[in-house]
Design a protein around this motif. Structure first.
Motif, PDB file in Angstrom:
ATOM      1  N   ASP A 197       0.838  -1.208   0.000  1.00  0.00           N
ATOM      2  CA  ASP A 197       0.000   0.000   0.000  1.00  0.00           C
ATOM      3  C   ASP A 197       0.872   1.256   0.000  1.00  0.00           C
ATOM      4  O   ASP A 197       0.570   2.238  -0.687  1.00  0.00           O
ATOM      5  CB  ASP A 197      -0.919   0.015   1.233  1.00  0.00           C
ATOM      6  N   ALA A 198       1.959   1.225   0.759  1.00  0.00           N
ATOM      7  CA  ALA A 198       2.840   2.401   0.838  1.00  0.00           C
ATOM      8  C   ALA A 198       3.461   2.676  -0.532  1.00  0.00           C
ATOM      9  O   ALA A 198       3.489   3.820  -1.004  1.00  0.00           O
ATOM     10  CB  ALA A 198       3.929   2.167   1.891  1.00  0.00           C
ATOM     11  N   ALA A 199       3.916   1.604  -1.197  1.00  0.00           N
ATOM     12  CA  ALA A 199       4.522   1.769  -2.525  1.00  0.00           C
ATOM     13  C   ALA A 199       3.482   2.289  -3.516  1.00  0.00           C
ATOM     14  O   ALA A 199       3.771   3.142  -4.359  1.00  0.00           O
ATOM     15  CB  ALA A 199       5.089   0.437  -3.003  1.00  0.00           C
ATOM     16  N   ARG A 200       2.253   1.804  -3.383  1.00  0.00           N
ATOM     17  CA  ARG A 200       1.184   2.227  -4.292  1.00  0.00           C
ATOM     18  C   ARG A 200       0.859   3.711  -4.099  1.00  0.00           C
ATOM     19  O   ARG A 200       0.669   4.451  -5.056  1.00  0.00           O
ATOM     20  CB  ARG A 200      -0.062   1.372  -4.019  1.00  0.00           C
ATOM     21  N   LEU A 201       0.838   4.143  -2.844  1.00  0.00           N
ATOM     22  CA  LEU A 201       0.532   5.554  -2.579  1.00  0.00           C
ATOM     23  C   LEU A 201       1.623   6.445  -3.168  1.00  0.00           C
ATOM     24  O   LEU A 201       1.345   7.498  -3.748  1.00  0.00           O
ATOM     25  CB  LEU A 201       0.404   5.797  -1.065  1.00  0.00           C
ATOM     26  N   GLU A 202       2.865   6.013  -2.996  1.00  0.00           N
ATOM     27  CA  GLU A 202       3.965   6.806  -3.567  1.00  0.00           C
ATOM     28  C   GLU A 202       3.813   6.872  -5.094  1.00  0.00           C
ATOM     29  O   GLU A 202       3.912   7.947  -5.691  1.00  0.00           O
ATOM     30  CB  GLU A 202       5.327   6.218  -3.190  1.00  0.00           C
TER      31      GLU A 202
END
Ligand code: KIV
Length: 274
Positions: free
Chosen positions: A176-181
């Motif tokens: 999720d963190a990578a997707r938000l970035e």
């Protein structure tokens, strides 16, 4: 005393990214009203979040779910009027961003136009959240993500508990963190996440992470102001440190005032007009 000089410059998203690049920690706090926002800004916070925790802290609800866009706009405007330096972010409340990207855009646009804030925050980081973040960023609205314990989903998560403790939860948080970035978020709040996982996510991202109950190895810290200064007296979670005891001081002030009114020592001649 204010740390703001006459040439105070407003913090921007670029500054926040540069804080991370330089390894300088970002200081963030919530605020919901003009008076406290002024104190927080003048005391040197870099980011002020008008959190939907306003629903619990100011309105006395049990969760953030009843908070409306109108609530966020009312409190956002009050905070924005006070702030000269800090980067002001407004939370998008429950169901103001989950329905369709068009509706998310309309609601975020209203928040930005009517408050003058610099950015919005929204909870979640799955494929659906990614579409909403992309729509906002494409329209020129900076977005702060929020992962880990996402209080608007408290009933799905089964309480206010640490997230990402098992391998599956940790993998989801990393993804999720990578997707938000990738979707263009300028930063991510990590709430109630094991310190090791938060450190790993922080290392993996180029955008800053702001932790609350996520240990020391993140790019910045945020706390709810009323918790941090001891105004929310019953709230004593492990991750919280109180830096003042304003609740106790306020009780003493009110008790002393009541006694002085009752015994006739207030107002004294010094507080009276001839
Ligand atoms: O609403 C809020 O105050 C928040 C912080 C706890 C990050 O989301």
């Amino acid at each position: 005393m204010s740390v703001l000089g006459p040439k105070t410059k407003r913090i921007t998203v670029r500054d926040l990214l540069e804080f991370k690049q330089r390894g300088e920690r970002i200081v963030a706090l919530t605020a919901y009203d003009y008076t406290f926002a002024r104190i927080v800004d003048e005391s040197g916070a870099d980011m002020i979040l008008v959190g939907d925790s306003v629903g619990q802290i100011i309105a006395g609800h049990e969760s953030t779910i009843p908070v409306t866009i109108e609530d966020m706009i009312y409190h956002g405007r009050a905070v924005r009027r006070a702030v000269k330096r800090a980067f002001v972010v407004i939370d998008m409340p429950f169901l103001s961003f989950q329905v369709t990207p068009e509706e998310t855009l309309r609601n975020a646009g209203r928040i930005m136009k009517e408050t003058g804030a610099e950015a919005v925050k929204l909870e979640g980081g799955d494929e659906e959240a990614e579409r909403h973040v992309r729509a906002l960023v494409r329209a020129g609205i900076p977005v702060l993500g929020h992962l880990g314990l996402t209080p608007q989903s408290v009933h799905v998560l089964g309480g206010f508990r640490v997230q990402g403790r098992d391998a599956e939860g940790a993998d989801r948080l990393r993804e999720d963190a990578a997707r938000l970035e990738a979707a263009g978020a300028f930063g991510v709040v990590l709430e109630l996440v094991p310190a090791k996982l938060a450190a790993e996510v922080t290392q993996a991202l180029t955008i800053p992470t702001i932790g609350i109950g996520a240990g020391p190895d993140v790019d910045g810290q945020i706390l709810v102001l009323y918790d941090m200064i001891g105004l929310n007296e019953d709230f004593t979670p492990r991750f919280l440190r109180r830096f003042a005891e304003v609740g106790q001081q306020s009780r003493k002030g009110v008790t002393d005032y009541a006694a002085a009114v009752r015994d006739g020592t207030f107002p004294a001649p010094a507080q009276s007009f001839e």
